[in-house]
Write an enzyme that holds these catalytic residues in place. Sequence first.
Site: not given
Ligand code: VGL
Ligand code: ZN
Length: 208
Positions: A8, A108, A83, A48, A50, A153
């Site tokens: 990420d 993901k 996010h 990430d 979403h 993550c």
């Molecule tokens: C993450 C919170 C929500 C991360 C991703 O990449 O650590 N943390 N989504």
């Molecule tokens: Zn996330």
Amino acid sequence: MKALLLIDIQNGFCPGGNLPVPDGDTVVPVINQLIEEGSYDLVVASQDWHPADHGSFASQHLGAKPFDMGELSGQKQVLWPDHCVQGTPDADFHPDLNIEAIDYIQQKGENPAVDSYSAFRDNDQAAVTGLAGYLRAQQVTELDICGLATDYCVRFSALDARDMLPDVKICFIEDASRGIDPQGVKDAIAEMRARGVAIITSAEIFAD
Ligand code: VGL
Ligand code: ZN
């Protein structure tokens, strides 16, 4: 077969993003050097990714504020600021990351009903991504993991790698990672170590 897994490295988790990790952007030059000089056979990155109505977003829960503890599909869930929404700049990789060097991208967090901290499977462990299968097919024997955020993550990706790839050496690169909460980072490192993930630094990789 030695692989580097970047978790990420997205605008959303860097200063100026929607869920900034303190100093998150400072991992980028370290990671670029790992890519250049770490003698990896394979570089893999998670993203990430979403939908705008993802159930981990506080905005989807009446009266909730970001960072409240809430519930998602009957499981406890930290409620995050919106996010890394698919197709927005917040979800793009950091612009300084050596993106051309990435061999495989694992997205993901696409299912609105469950969060996926790990790049390997959803938090409820019901659905896996293709990542473990890809790494097995590539006959990876060592997987070094780093990125954002250490306490979410990165932590769950390393623990799942340990469980799902039992014959692979799993390492966490501490100085190529940053976390959201200092105590969470300490707990994450202790848990990874206790579960058999080696805790290393980039200097050790460059010295090899
Ligand atoms: C993450 C919170 C929500 C991360 C991703 O990449 O650590 N943390 N989504
Ligand atoms: Zn996330």
